[in-house]
Motif scaffolding. Sequence first.
Motif, mmCIF file in Angstrom:
data_model
loop_
_atom_site.group_PDB
_atom_site.id
_atom_site.type_symbol
_atom_site.label_atom_id
_atom_site.label_comp_id
_atom_site.label_asym_id
_atom_site.label_seq_id
_atom_site.Cartn_x
_atom_site.Cartn_y
_atom_site.Cartn_z
ATOM 1 N N TYR A 47 63.423 -57.804 32.460
ATOM 2 C CA TYR A 47 64.019 -59.206 32.570
ATOM 3 C C TYR A 47 65.234 -59.348 31.445
ATOM 4 O O TYR A 47 66.304 -60.181 31.908
ATOM 5 N N LEU A 48 65.137 -58.929 30.434
ATOM 6 C CA LEU A 48 66.410 -58.786 29.448
ATOM 7 C C LEU A 48 67.487 -58.164 30.246
ATOM 8 O O LEU A 48 68.611 -58.635 30.035
ATOM 9 N N LEU A 49 67.349 -56.864 30.938
ATOM 10 C CA LEU A 49 68.100 -56.316 31.360
ATOM 11 C C LEU A 49 68.839 -56.635 32.742
ATOM 12 O O LEU A 49 70.030 -57.179 32.655
ATOM 13 N N LEU A 54 72.614 -58.401 32.960
ATOM 14 C CA LEU A 54 73.248 -58.129 34.420
ATOM 15 C C LEU A 54 73.250 -59.302 35.124
ATOM 16 O O LEU A 54 74.272 -59.421 35.856
ATOM 17 N N GLY A 55 72.545 -60.107 34.903
ATOM 18 C CA GLY A 55 72.602 -61.378 35.802
ATOM 19 C C GLY A 55 73.217 -62.572 35.158
ATOM 20 O O GLY A 55 73.037 -63.588 35.503
ATOM 21 N N GLY A 56 73.900 -62.149 34.010
ATOM 22 C CA GLY A 56 74.397 -63.300 33.266
ATOM 23 C C GLY A 56 75.521 -63.981 33.959
ATOM 24 O O GLY A 56 75.780 -65.080 33.479
ATOM 25 N N ARG A 57 75.991 -63.580 34.922
ATOM 26 C CA ARG A 57 77.208 -64.338 35.590
ATOM 27 C C ARG A 57 76.594 -65.342 36.333
ATOM 28 O O ARG A 57 77.613 -66.357 36.530
ATOM 29 N N GLY A 58 75.470 -65.467 36.541
ATOM 30 C CA GLY A 58 74.734 -66.620 37.155
ATOM 31 C C GLY A 58 74.572 -67.786 36.252
ATOM 32 O O GLY A 58 73.955 -68.745 36.661
#
Length: 256
Positions: A47-49, A54-58
């Motif tokens: 979940y962290l990765l 990696l999903g931080g743009r959202g």
Amino acid sequence: MDAIDRSTPVRFSASRAYMQEARYEFLRLWRTPSFSLPCLLFPAVFYLLFGVLLGGRGGPDAARYMLAGYSVFGIMGVALFGFGVTVAMDREQGLLTLKRAQPMPPGAYLAAKVAMAMLFSTVILALLAALAIGVAGVRLAPAQWLGLVVACLLGVLPFSALGLWLGTLVGGRGAPALINLVYLPMAFLSGLWVPLSMLPGLLQELAPAWPAYHLSRIAQAQVGFGDGAPLGLHVLVLLGVTLLFLALARRRLATP
């Protein structure tokens, strides 16, 4: 030395038997690093990765969406491996036969494993919640957190039944490989790792064939990503899965 009064009846407490069996089952797996560490850490690390970094743009919305998926992913692993591997080993070593000969409630063995799976699942959900709040900035109402936790804990049951059946098919050495062949593809094809919309159209159409898909839909609805469809159908599918694999497992366990 005073004589022992053997006329005093020994009181048998069924509730104590259940509690003791659950306690020993939890300690057994807690003291098995090959089970406890992957089951507890993998969902949080993934979940962290993939959900946060990696999903931080959202932003928080993407992290909130993936929180539901990785919550289901975590409880699936505990239920499948906690039942599948231990049942396979217990059958292979003759422990199930020994337990049947003991004066213990018939349901204590399975109830202990369900309690173990729910306890481990609670720890996993707490780790994911800490990452979601502290790192990803996810904010949910108390009712949403409660709904997610309840949905996931009850979701332990169908995967426990599936794990129980898988554990009756192979021996202790073959159980981890068999369970991984079910666990990992089902997680991916149910949209737990990436949204279903990112998968090919055929895989999207086949997703409802997996139990994890139905639990993920329930979990996503709790965090604000419901599609408006009634959740009763998903609940009925999971109930059917539970009853089906319990019946299949019972038939296998009844075979010498």
